[in-house]
Design an enzyme around this catalytic site. Structure first.
Site, PDB file in Angstrom:
ATOM      1  N   TYR A   1      30.460  69.183  60.164  1.00 37.89           N
ATOM      2  CA  TYR A   1      30.858  68.057  59.305  1.00 37.89           C
ATOM      3  C   TYR A   1      30.688  68.408  57.829  1.00 37.89           C
ATOM      4  CZ  TYR A   1      31.015  63.098  57.824  1.00 37.89           C
ATOM      5  OH  TYR A   1      31.332  61.896  57.235  1.00 37.89           O
TER       6      TYR A   1
ATOM      7  N   LYS B   1      33.686  68.564  55.110  1.00 45.10           N
ATOM      8  CA  LYS B   1      33.686  67.679  53.943  1.00 45.10           C
ATOM      9  C   LYS B   1      33.657  68.477  52.640  1.00 45.10           C
ATOM     10  CE  LYS B   1      33.895  63.615  55.881  1.00 45.10           C
ATOM     11  NZ  LYS B   1      35.183  62.878  55.825  1.00 45.10           N
TER      12      LYS B   1
END
Length: 251
Positions: A152, A156
């Site tokens: 993640y 991001k």
């Protein structure tokens, strides 16, 4: 802004996406509410229509090129040319690196990065033709690193570089691109994180608030408000930025 202009929000069935879709509708946009399950978009569409807005529920796996092409064609046909795109769709597959599987990694990369790429590539054709466009990508404070989120965090952070490149390439066509990086926001996703950690959600929220300078956790509307500004005509000189909306300073 022309009241007939069209915005697309992905991952808009709930949480930040739903709040953003409703905010952009209040701003005057017709909104395509996109999520993996079209039926799940019903509540967001109903809320927009109840307030007098126009909305269309669209089921689409943003990581699937054929589905993206079909979705954008349908949106353009039924609502009009999309000139605002909010790439909000996201998933988590949290785990420590030694336990993270290839499928955990690939699933997160496909939704966040491939999804944003496919949606943006499809929509920029309309934006450049209209000589106006607003792209907002949802990054995260996790881009700076977060235990148990190697996939993640990488995705991001990748969206930040993607955003800056879009700003460079598309600026001459009247298209801006920015990233909003939320801190702790009270959503189903943070509830899932609390569950993974074996902590009651209320205790998780209380503990998080104590670490935030404004002494509260964020709400989806906090993020929607920033996205609303970035999508506005007044934000035409703001591009290529990563804005942390986290209740305090982050680098």
């Amino acid at each position: 802004m022309n009241k007939s202009q069209v915005a697309i929000v992905t991952g808009a069935a709930r949480g930040i996406g739903a709040a953003t879709a409703q905010r952009l509708s209040r701003d005057g946009y017709a909104v395509a509410v996109v999520d993996l399950d079209e039926a799940a978009c019903g509540a967001t569409v109903s809320a927009i229509e109840a307030a007098g807005g126009r909305a269309l529920a669209v089921g689409c796996d943003v990581s699937d090129a054929a589905q993206v092409e079909a979705a954008i064609t349908r949106i353009a046909d039924e609502l009009g040319a999309p000139v605002v795109l909010v790439n909000n769709a996201g998933i988590i597959r949290d785990n420590l690196i030694f336990k993270m599987t290839e499928s955990d990694w690939d699933a997160v990369m496909n939704v966040h990065l491939r999804g944003a790429f496919l949606m943006t590539k499809a929509c920029q054709a309309f934006m450049t033709q209209e000589k106006f466009g607003r792209i907002v990508n949802l990054s995260s404070s996790s881009a700076q690193g977060n235990r148990g989120q190697a996939n993640y965090s990488a995705a991001k952070a990748g969206l930040q570089g993607f955003t800056k490149t879009l700003a460079i390439e598309l600026g001459r066509f009247g298209v801006t691109a920015n990233a909003v990086a939320p801190g702790f926001i009270q959503t189903d996703m943070t509830a899932a994180t609390a569950e993974r950690m074996g902590m009651p959600f209320e205790d998780f929220l209380t503990a998080a608030a104590k670490q935030i300078p404004v002494q509260r956790v964020g709400q989806p509307d906090d993020i929607a408000a920033m996205i609303s500004f970035l999508c506005s005509p007044e934000a035409g000189f703001v591009s290529g930025q990563v804005i942390y909306v986290a209740g305090g300073p982050l680098d």
